[in-house]
Design an enzyme around this catalytic site. Structure first.
Site, PDB file in Angstrom:
ATOM      1  N   HIS A  66      -5.978  -3.940   5.049  1.00  0.00           N
ATOM      2  CA  HIS A  66      -7.170  -2.903   4.992  1.00  0.00           C
ATOM      3  C   HIS A  66      -7.213  -3.356   6.603  1.00  0.00           C
ATOM      4  O   HIS A  66      -6.894  -4.066   7.367  1.00  0.00           O
ATOM      5  CB  HIS A  66      -8.367  -3.994   4.447  1.00  0.00           C
ATOM      6  CG  HIS A  66      -8.214  -4.225   3.557  1.00  0.00           C
ATOM      7  ND1 HIS A  66      -8.496  -3.219   2.357  1.00  0.00           N
ATOM      8  CD2 HIS A  66      -8.100  -5.457   2.198  1.00  0.00           C
ATOM      9  CE1 HIS A  66      -8.673  -3.768   1.485  1.00  0.00           C
ATOM     10  NE2 HIS A  66      -8.721  -4.654   0.974  1.00  0.00           N
ATOM     11  N   ASP A 113      -1.055 -12.979  -1.219  1.00  0.00           N
ATOM     12  CA  ASP A 113      -2.222 -12.127  -1.207  1.00  0.00           C
ATOM     13  C   ASP A 113      -2.370 -10.443  -0.370  1.00  0.00           C
ATOM     14  O   ASP A 113      -3.665 -10.616   0.043  1.00  0.00           O
ATOM     15  CB  ASP A 113      -3.307 -12.363  -2.054  1.00  0.00           C
ATOM     16  CG  ASP A 113      -4.274 -11.530  -2.913  1.00  0.00           C
ATOM     17  OD1 ASP A 113      -3.385 -10.551  -2.363  1.00  0.00           O
ATOM     18  OD2 ASP A 113      -5.360 -11.577  -3.333  1.00  0.00           O
ATOM     19  N   ARG A 125       0.777  -1.090   0.158  1.00  0.00           N
ATOM     20  CA  ARG A 125       0.028  -0.004  -0.030  1.00  0.00           C
ATOM     21  C   ARG A 125       0.459   1.114  -0.384  1.00  0.00           C
ATOM     22  O   ARG A 125       0.085   2.404   0.656  1.00  0.00           O
ATOM     23  CB  ARG A 125      -0.553  -0.002   1.278  1.00  0.00           C
ATOM     24  CG  ARG A 125      -1.839  -0.795   1.945  1.00  0.00           C
ATOM     25  CD  ARG A 125      -2.905  -1.333   0.454  1.00  0.00           C
ATOM     26  NE  ARG A 125      -4.430  -2.465   0.404  1.00  0.00           N
ATOM     27  CZ  ARG A 125      -4.550  -2.812  -0.465  1.00  0.00           C
ATOM     28  NH1 ARG A 125      -4.441  -3.002  -0.972  1.00  0.00           N
ATOM     29  NH2 ARG A 125      -4.993  -3.586   0.174  1.00  0.00           N
TER      30      ARG A 125
END
Ligand code: DOR
Ligand code: ZN
Length: 415
Positions: free
Chosen positions: A283, A279, A50
């Site tokens: 979040h 993966d 991110r």
């Protein structure tokens, strides 16, 4: 060694490479690992750290690569669906600058393939390409179907590998209440993966093609039949879709029914899956803990993937040789990196594992900054020590290394 456990000594040279493997080696500084098992450290082909991001900061290069180190991962390949996406050379360079001095392990940078992407010039700076065929986090508009063959051919010409998120949105079904992992599976069915893959294969000559997060045995069979590479994640191997689970269990592609999950596990244990990836999609808990239909897809995993599967080895359900091939050897080979095997000439990026010690995963004790895990309470075997180029970087659950990881490109990449 050669699929069997044996007592050995490893000689490491001044550059941190494996120089000798023998029953006994004279001289040098010695370290006794007792009867711990020494395995090569893993490579994770699929993480989302991110950076850059415009939203609330969750993960960063620093926290994400330390989490990787603690989970036994010595190199991570970072996905380009960031804000903004990594789809031009200047953004690759900016990401390289951000990474300097932050990395606990090595980093490979993916570039995103889209209709406007400067594929040729990106091929000279990125480490690999990623193509999303369906909308997912950060990707609203996948390329039009007709444009895909020429995008694939242009990527093939760069010599870099291409990872594809293969779900065909035309095969998605309307489901009135998107309120659980069962409904999510009904909405994005296995046929969506099958159709996406049928549309891609066989692919242009020379393309190094890898299909991300295959969720079902039938899909694995199709990809294997084509000779291309693919990965599975621990979530698709270990978790089935359940009516009562929250959006923490919402992932793309979805978790599947128990029989499909069990079939994928059988494929994996039989050594018929080339690569294991996490993966890792960290979040924030606040965003995941909202109404199912609105919550984003993805779950964290880079720190727990290898430990969860080492636990399966401990339980006698999985061969260590199978795990080592899928988590350590093949992903490193795929990216042209020289670690992942106990072999002379490889970097001494190694893990010491004590199979007598396991403990339940507690998200509060993980280094990943998102603070939750779908595997809370699951038993896991965390590597006790992690060496990078022969230097200790993790000891007893603490990161003790330097932040000297580097952005690397495959040895087959063109300058
Ligand atoms: O579950 C997923 N999360 N699948 C993806 O394809 C993207 C990822 C993310 O970036 O959060
Ligand atoms: Zn992903």
């Amino acid at each position: 060694m050669r699929g069997k456990l044996q007592p050995i000594e490893i000689g490491i040279d001044g550059e941190g490479r494996i120089a000798r493997i023998a029953k006994s080696i004279r001289g040098g500084v010695r370290e006794d690992l007792g009867d711990r098992v020494l395995i090569p450290a893993a490579t994770d082909l699929h993480v989302h750290l991110r950076e850059p991001s415009t939203g609330p900061r969750v993960e960063s290069f620093r926290s994400g690569t330390e989490a990787a180190a603690l989970g036994g991962v010595t190199a991570v390949a970072d996905m380009p669906n960031t804000e903004p996406p990594i789809d031009r050379p200047a953004r690759v360079r900016e990401k390289q600058d951000r990474a300097r001095g932050e990395l606990a392990v090595d980093l490979i940078l993916y570039a995103a393939v889209g209709p406007q992407t400067a594929i040729e010039s990106l091929g000279a700076v990125a480490g690999a390409f990623k193509l999303y065929l369906s909308p997912t986090t950060g990707i609203e508009q996948p390329p039009e179907e007709g444009s895909v063959p020429s995008l694939l051919a242009r990527v093939a010409a760069t010599g870099l590998s291409l990872t594809v998120h293969a779900e065909e949105p035309l095969a998605f079904r309307t489901v009135t209440k998107l309120d659980s992992p069962i409904a999510w599976d009904a909405h994005r069915p296995i046929e969506a993966e099958q159709r996406a893959i049928a549309g891609l294969l066989p692919g242009p000559p020379g393309l190094r093609l890898h299909i991300a997060h295959v969720s079902a045995p039938a899909v694995a069979n199709s990809v294997r039949g084509s000779g291309h590479s693919f990965e599975v994640t621990p979530q698709h191997l270990l978790l089935a879709a359940r009516r009562d689970d929250s959006a923490r269990f919402k992932v793309n592609p979805p978790l599947r029914p128990p029989a499909i999950r069990a079939g994928l596990w059988d494929e994996f244990r039989a050594g018929r899956v080339p690569v294991l990836s996490s993966d890792h999609a960290p979040h924030p808990a606040l965003v995941k803990d909202q109404e199912f239909a609105r919550a984003p897809s993805g779950m964290p995993g880079v720190e727990t993937t290898l430990p969860l599967l080492l636990e399966k080895v401990r339980e006698g359900e999985l061969g260590l040789d199978v795990l080592q091939s899928a988590a350590c050897d093949r992903p490193a080979r795929w990216l042209g990196l020289s670690h992942g095997r106990l072999a002379v000439g490889e970097r001494a990026n190694l893990l010491a594992v004590d199979f007598r010690r396991h403990r339940p995963i507690q998200a509060a004790r993980l280094r990943t900054a998102c603070g939750w895990s779908a595997f809370e309470g699951w038993e896991a075997v965390f590597p006790e020590r992690h060496y990078r180029d022969g230097q200790l970087i993790v000891a007893d659950g603490e990161f003790v290394g330097a932040r000297n990881g580097v952005v690397v490109r495959p040895d087959y990449a063109r300058a």
